[in-house]
Design a protein around this motif. Structure first.
Motif, PDB file in Angstrom:
ATOM      1  N   PHE A 157       2.798  -3.031 -11.637  1.00  0.00           N
ATOM      2  CA  PHE A 157       2.767  -2.844 -10.203  1.00  0.00           C
ATOM      3  C   PHE A 157       2.009  -4.025  -9.621  1.00  0.00           C
ATOM      4  O   PHE A 157       0.968  -4.406 -10.143  1.00  0.00           O
ATOM      5  N   THR A 158       2.524  -4.609  -8.566  1.00  0.00           N
ATOM      6  CA  THR A 158       1.823  -5.725  -7.944  1.00  0.00           C
ATOM      7  C   THR A 158       2.142  -5.779  -6.461  1.00  0.00           C
ATOM      8  O   THR A 158       3.151  -5.238  -6.015  1.00  0.00           O
ATOM      9  N   GLN A 159       1.277  -6.422  -5.723  1.00  0.00           N
ATOM     10  CA  GLN A 159       1.553  -6.675  -4.314  1.00  0.00           C
ATOM     11  C   GLN A 159       2.065  -8.100  -4.194  1.00  0.00           C
ATOM     12  O   GLN A 159       1.497  -9.029  -4.771  1.00  0.00           O
ATOM     13  N   VAL A 160       3.157  -8.263  -3.470  1.00  0.00           N
ATOM     14  CA  VAL A 160       3.726  -9.584  -3.249  1.00  0.00           C
ATOM     15  C   VAL A 160       2.916 -10.254  -2.146  1.00  0.00           C
ATOM     16  O   VAL A 160       2.771  -9.689  -1.054  1.00  0.00           O
ATOM     17  N   HIS A 161       2.375 -11.414  -2.428  1.00  0.00           N
ATOM     18  CA  HIS A 161       1.608 -12.130  -1.410  1.00  0.00           C
ATOM     19  C   HIS A 161       2.584 -12.884  -0.522  1.00  0.00           C
ATOM     20  O   HIS A 161       3.414 -13.655  -0.987  1.00  0.00           O
ATOM     21  N   SER A 162       2.484 -12.622   0.766  1.00  0.00           N
ATOM     22  CA  SER A 162       3.424 -13.192   1.726  1.00  0.00           C
ATOM     23  C   SER A 162       2.689 -13.508   3.018  1.00  0.00           C
ATOM     24  O   SER A 162       1.481 -13.308   3.121  1.00  0.00           O
ATOM     25  N   ALA A 163       3.443 -13.966   3.983  1.00  0.00           N
ATOM     26  CA  ALA A 163       2.868 -14.177   5.315  1.00  0.00           C
ATOM     27  C   ALA A 163       2.345 -12.837   5.822  1.00  0.00           C
ATOM     28  O   ALA A 163       2.900 -11.780   5.488  1.00  0.00           O
ATOM     29  N   PRO A 164       1.284 -12.843   6.615  1.00  0.00           N
ATOM     30  CA  PRO A 164       0.791 -11.566   7.143  1.00  0.00           C
ATOM     31  C   PRO A 164       1.769 -11.001   8.182  1.00  0.00           C
ATOM     32  O   PRO A 164       2.174 -11.699   9.096  1.00  0.00           O
ATOM     33  N   HIS A 165       2.160  -9.768   7.981  1.00  0.00           N
ATOM     34  CA  HIS A 165       3.063  -9.088   8.916  1.00  0.00           C
ATOM     35  C   HIS A 165       2.217  -8.065   9.665  1.00  0.00           C
ATOM     36  O   HIS A 165       2.154  -6.900   9.302  1.00  0.00           O
ATOM     37  N   GLU A 166       1.527  -8.555  10.711  1.00  0.00           N
ATOM     38  CA  GLU A 166       0.505  -7.771  11.398  1.00  0.00           C
ATOM     39  C   GLU A 166       0.902  -7.421  12.815  1.00  0.00           C
ATOM     40  O   GLU A 166       1.732  -8.087  13.421  1.00  0.00           O
ATOM     41  N   TRP A 167       0.250  -6.375  13.328  1.00  0.00           N
ATOM     42  CA  TRP A 167       0.355  -6.014  14.735  1.00  0.00           C
ATOM     43  C   TRP A 167      -0.955  -5.353  15.143  1.00  0.00           C
ATOM     44  O   TRP A 167      -1.759  -4.956  14.303  1.00  0.00           O
ATOM     45  N   HIS A 168      -1.182  -5.287  16.447  1.00  0.00           N
ATOM     46  CA  HIS A 168      -2.406  -4.703  17.006  1.00  0.00           C
ATOM     47  C   HIS A 168      -2.051  -3.386  17.697  1.00  0.00           C
ATOM     48  O   HIS A 168      -1.449  -3.395  18.769  1.00  0.00           O
ATOM     49  N   PRO A 169      -2.418  -2.246  17.114  1.00  0.00           N
ATOM     50  CA  PRO A 169      -2.045  -0.960  17.698  1.00  0.00           C
ATOM     51  C   PRO A 169      -2.633  -0.725  19.089  1.00  0.00           C
ATOM     52  O   PRO A 169      -2.073   0.026  19.879  1.00  0.00           O
ATOM     53  N   ARG A 170      -3.740  -1.387  19.413  1.00  0.00           N
ATOM     54  CA  ARG A 170      -4.346  -1.212  20.738  1.00  0.00           C
ATOM     55  C   ARG A 170      -3.593  -1.977  21.819  1.00  0.00           C
ATOM     56  O   ARG A 170      -3.852  -1.799  22.997  1.00  0.00           O
ATOM     57  N   GLU A 171      -2.691  -2.849  21.391  1.00  0.00           N
ATOM     58  CA  GLU A 171      -1.849  -3.617  22.317  1.00  0.00           C
ATOM     59  C   GLU A 171      -0.399  -3.465  21.875  1.00  0.00           C
ATOM     60  O   GLU A 171       0.237  -4.420  21.423  1.00  0.00           O
ATOM     61  N   PRO A 172       0.166  -2.247  22.011  1.00  0.00           N
ATOM     62  CA  PRO A 172       1.482  -1.957  21.412  1.00  0.00           C
ATOM     63  C   PRO A 172       2.650  -2.751  21.976  1.00  0.00           C
ATOM     64  O   PRO A 172       3.674  -2.886  21.323  1.00  0.00           O
ATOM     65  N   ARG A 173       2.515  -3.307  23.182  1.00  0.00           N
ATOM     66  CA  ARG A 173       3.638  -4.059  23.758  1.00  0.00           C
ATOM     67  C   ARG A 173       3.495  -5.568  23.573  1.00  0.00           C
ATOM     68  O   ARG A 173       4.396  -6.325  23.885  1.00  0.00           O
ATOM     69  N   LYS A 174       2.341  -5.989  23.071  1.00  0.00           N
ATOM     70  CA  LYS A 174       2.099  -7.412  22.869  1.00  0.00           C
ATOM     71  C   LYS A 174       2.714  -7.845  21.538  1.00  0.00           C
ATOM     72  O   LYS A 174       2.553  -7.186  20.515  1.00  0.00           O
ATOM     73  N   SER A 175       3.419  -8.965  21.556  1.00  0.00           N
ATOM     74  CA  SER A 175       4.064  -9.468  20.360  1.00  0.00           C
ATOM     75  C   SER A 175       3.029 -10.072  19.405  1.00  0.00           C
ATOM     76  O   SER A 175       2.085 -10.723  19.861  1.00  0.00           O
ATOM     77  N   PRO A 176       3.131  -9.829  18.124  1.00  0.00           N
ATOM     78  CA  PRO A 176       4.155  -9.056  17.462  1.00  0.00           C
ATOM     79  C   PRO A 176       3.877  -7.558  17.570  1.00  0.00           C
ATOM     80  O   PRO A 176       2.756  -7.103  17.354  1.00  0.00           O
ATOM     81  N   THR A 177       4.919  -6.814  17.866  1.00  0.00           N
ATOM     82  CA  THR A 177       4.832  -5.362  17.913  1.00  0.00           C
ATOM     83  C   THR A 177       4.936  -4.812  16.490  1.00  0.00           C
ATOM     84  O   THR A 177       5.255  -5.547  15.548  1.00  0.00           O
ATOM     85  N   GLU A 178       4.719  -3.527  16.346  1.00  0.00           N
ATOM     86  CA  GLU A 178       4.869  -2.901  15.031  1.00  0.00           C
ATOM     87  C   GLU A 178       6.296  -3.107  14.510  1.00  0.00           C
ATOM     88  O   GLU A 178       6.493  -3.452  13.347  1.00  0.00           O
ATOM     89  N   GLN A 179       7.287  -2.927  15.368  1.00  0.00           N
ATOM     90  CA  GLN A 179       8.679  -3.092  14.953  1.00  0.00           C
ATOM     91  C   GLN A 179       8.970  -4.526  14.544  1.00  0.00           C
ATOM     92  O   GLN A 179       9.639  -4.771  13.541  1.00  0.00           O
ATOM     93  N   GLU A 180       8.458  -5.501  15.289  1.00  0.00           N
ATOM     94  CA  GLU A 180       8.660  -6.909  14.934  1.00  0.00           C
ATOM     95  C   GLU A 180       8.015  -7.239  13.593  1.00  0.00           C
ATOM     96  O   GLU A 180       8.600  -7.944  12.761  1.00  0.00           O
TER      97      GLU A 180
END
Length: 135
Positions: free
Chosen positions: A92-115
Motif C-alpha cells: 500500500f502506498t500513497q502516490v506523491h503528486s501535485a497538491p489537489h487542495e481546496w479551502h472549505p471556508r471559501e467554497p466558491r473560490k477556485s480551486p473548489t472541492e469539485q475542481e
C-alpha cells in the motif's frame, strides 16, 4: 487542456467502482501497520467509508487498486485529495503528486472541492496509464 494532457482511455483491466471502499484497502493497510494505526490513517477513511467524493479503480487480474479520496482530517483549514495505490502482490502506498487542495471556508473560490477532485482523478488516470507499462 492540450491534447497531450487529455487522459487516454484506461486499459480494460481497470474497472471503476466508486460505490464503497474496497476491503482490499483495509487488508493492505493492516498488513503494513497495526489495525489501530490503520483505523486512524487518512482520518478513518478506510474504516468508516463516510467521506465523499471518491474515485476508485480495481484490477481483478492483478488484485491491485487505485483510489482518489480526501486525505486530510475534516477539521483542517485546507482539504486535500490523495491518490492511494495498492500494487499487484501486496502493499500500500500513497502516490506523491501535485497538491489537489481546496479551502472549505471559501467554497466558491477556485480551486473548489469539485475542481480539486477532478484534477486528482485526471492525475490518477494518467498514473494508471503509466502503471500499465511496469506491470
Amino acid at each position: 487542456m492540450p491534447d497531450w494532457q487529455e487522459p487516454q482511455p484506461l486499459p480494460a483491466t481497470w474497472q471503476r467502482c466508486d460505490t464503497g471502499i474496497l476491503p482490499l484497502w483495509w487488508d493492505r493497510l493492516c498488513s503494513q501497520t497495526s489495525p489501530q494505526s490503520a483505523a486512524m490513517y487518512a482520518a478513518g477513511l478506510f474504516t468508516e467509508d463516510r467521506r465523499r467524493p471518491i474515485a476508485q479503480w480495481y484490477n481483478p487480474a492483478s488484485d491491485s487498486a487505485l483510489l482518489v479520496a480526501p486525505e486530510t482530517s475534516p477539521e483542517w483549514p485546507v482539504q486535500r485529495f490523495g491518490i492511494f495505490y495498492a500494487p499487484p502482490g501486496g502493499g500500500f502506498t500513497q502516490v506523491h503528486s501535485a497538491p489537489h487542495e481546496w479551502h472549505p471556508r471559501e467554497p466558491r473560490k477556485s480551486p473548489t472541492e469539485q475542481e480539486a477532485f477532478e484534477a486528482a482523478v485526471a492525475e490518477a488516470q494518467r498514473f494508471l496509464q503509466v502503471e500499465m507499462y511496469f506491470v
